[in-house]
Write a protein that holds these residues in place. Structure first.
Motif, PDB file in Angstrom:
ATOM      1  N   VAL A  45      -5.714  -1.071   8.074  1.00 10.62           N
ATOM      2  CA  VAL A  45      -5.308   0.226   7.519  1.00 10.62           C
ATOM      3  C   VAL A  45      -6.524   0.896   6.895  1.00 10.62           C
ATOM      4  O   VAL A  45      -7.240   0.288   6.109  1.00 10.62           O
ATOM      5  CB  VAL A  45      -4.196   0.061   6.453  1.00 10.62           C
ATOM      6  N   THR A  46      -6.740   2.158   7.275  1.00  6.99           N
ATOM      7  CA  THR A  46      -7.772   2.986   6.662  1.00  6.99           C
ATOM      8  C   THR A  46      -7.073   4.244   6.157  1.00  6.99           C
ATOM      9  O   THR A  46      -6.492   4.984   6.942  1.00  6.99           O
ATOM     10  CB  THR A  46      -8.865   3.370   7.676  1.00  6.99           C
ATOM     11  N   GLY A  47      -7.099   4.458   4.864  1.00  9.15           N
ATOM     12  CA  GLY A  47      -6.424   5.601   4.259  1.00  9.15           C
ATOM     13  C   GLY A  47      -5.734   5.175   2.987  1.00  9.15           C
ATOM     14  O   GLY A  47      -5.637   3.989   2.682  1.00  9.15           O
ATOM     15  N   ASP A  48      -5.256   6.125   2.234  1.00 10.68           N
ATOM     16  CA  ASP A  48      -4.644   5.837   0.941  1.00 10.68           C
ATOM     17  C   ASP A  48      -3.195   5.393   1.093  1.00 10.68           C
ATOM     18  O   ASP A  48      -2.442   5.961   1.884  1.00 10.68           O
ATOM     19  CB  ASP A  48      -4.712   7.067   0.032  1.00 10.68           C
ATOM     20  N   LEU A  49      -2.830   4.368   0.318  1.00 19.95           N
ATOM     21  CA  LEU A  49      -1.458   3.867   0.287  1.00 19.95           C
ATOM     22  C   LEU A  49      -0.915   4.095  -1.115  1.00 19.95           C
ATOM     23  O   LEU A  49      -1.532   3.696  -2.099  1.00 19.95           O
ATOM     24  CB  LEU A  49      -1.411   2.376   0.617  1.00 19.95           C
ATOM     25  N   LEU A  50       0.251   4.724  -1.213  1.00 21.41           N
ATOM     26  CA  LEU A  50       0.886   5.008  -2.500  1.00 21.41           C
ATOM     27  C   LEU A  50       2.339   4.592  -2.414  1.00 21.41           C
ATOM     28  O   LEU A  50       3.081   5.075  -1.552  1.00 21.41           O
ATOM     29  CB  LEU A  50       0.777   6.499  -2.830  1.00 21.41           C
ATOM     30  N   THR A  51       2.753   3.677  -3.289  1.00 24.26           N
ATOM     31  CA  THR A  51       4.136   3.237  -3.316  1.00 24.26           C
ATOM     32  C   THR A  51       4.540   2.855  -4.730  1.00 24.26           C
ATOM     33  O   THR A  51       3.699   2.453  -5.538  1.00 24.26           O
ATOM     34  CB  THR A  51       4.381   2.044  -2.367  1.00 24.26           C
ATOM     35  N   THR A  52       5.829   2.977  -5.017  1.00 25.83           N
ATOM     36  CA  THR A  52       6.349   2.513  -6.300  1.00 25.83           C
ATOM     37  C   THR A  52       6.732   1.042  -6.197  1.00 25.83           C
ATOM     38  O   THR A  52       7.118   0.429  -7.183  1.00 25.83           O
ATOM     39  CB  THR A  52       7.574   3.341  -6.726  1.00 25.83           C
ATOM     40  N   GLY A  53       6.628   0.479  -5.010  1.00 31.85           N
ATOM     41  CA  GLY A  53       6.946  -0.925  -4.781  1.00 31.85           C
ATOM     42  C   GLY A  53       5.704  -1.795  -4.813  1.00 31.85           C
ATOM     43  O   GLY A  53       4.704  -1.471  -5.452  1.00 31.85           O
ATOM     44  N   GLU A  54       5.766  -2.892  -4.071  1.00 34.42           N
ATOM     45  CA  GLU A  54       4.683  -3.872  -4.009  1.00 34.42           C
ATOM     46  C   GLU A  54       3.938  -3.738  -2.694  1.00 34.42           C
ATOM     47  O   GLU A  54       4.532  -3.443  -1.662  1.00 34.42           O
ATOM     48  CB  GLU A  54       5.270  -5.285  -4.124  1.00 34.42           C
ATOM     49  N   VAL A  55       2.637  -3.982  -2.728  1.00 34.28           N
ATOM     50  CA  VAL A  55       1.820  -4.027  -1.516  1.00 34.28           C
ATOM     51  C   VAL A  55       1.273  -5.437  -1.370  1.00 34.28           C
ATOM     52  O   VAL A  55       0.704  -5.991  -2.316  1.00 34.28           O
ATOM     53  CB  VAL A  55       0.652  -3.014  -1.565  1.00 34.28           C
ATOM     54  N   VAL A  56       1.465  -6.025  -0.187  1.00 33.29           N
ATOM     55  CA  VAL A  56       0.921  -7.342   0.125  1.00 33.29           C
ATOM     56  C   VAL A  56      -0.006  -7.177   1.318  1.00 33.29           C
ATOM     57  O   VAL A  56       0.412  -6.709   2.377  1.00 33.29           O
ATOM     58  CB  VAL A  56       2.029  -8.365   0.457  1.00 33.29           C
TER      59      VAL A  56
END
Length: 133
Positions: A45-56
């Protein structure tokens, strides 16, 4: 995790952790992703990730971005910035080159972290000046 139901007959149930968004192995994603769901990355993945959850970021995952989430676990490779309200965990197989801003940072033995970290300050953590009596 197993749960025991107490009403009626005892019943053993298996409870699975849900991943709502999966970037699978051999997947290349370029761009920004915003979600309220948990994310798991096994591809690139290249780019911004935004979440209110969890990232693994799984062991085969590679991320070049800014990740903003509740909690972040890095078992693969990441280059960029991590911002988490809760816990950032770099596992023994994890590699992070970049910055971390989190409530808590856990770096397991064998992990690689090159960069800077900053703990989030909560209202309970504020420093108040001393008064001499």
């Amino acid at each position: 995790m197993y749960m025991l139901r107490l009403s009626g007959k005892p019943k053993l149930q298996r409870r699975y952790a849900a991943t709502d968004t999966l970037f699978g192995e051999k997947t290349l994603f370029e761009g920004n992703c915003t979600s309220e769901a948990d994310m798991r990355i096994e591809g690139e993945v290249t780019g911004d990730l935004l979440t209110t959850g969890e990232v693994v970021i799984g062991e085969k995952g590679f991320v070049r971005s800014t990740v903003t989430a509740r909690d972040v676990t890095i078992a693969g490779r990441m280059e960029g910035a991590v911002k988490a309200d809760g816990i950032v965990r770099i596992t023994a197989t994890g590699r992070l080159i970049g910055t971390v801003q989190a409530g808590s940072l856990i770096i397991e033995k064998g992990a690689l972290f090159q960069g800077t970290s900053q703990m989030a300050v909560t209202s309970d953590d504020r420093i108040f000046p001393c008064a001499m009596i």
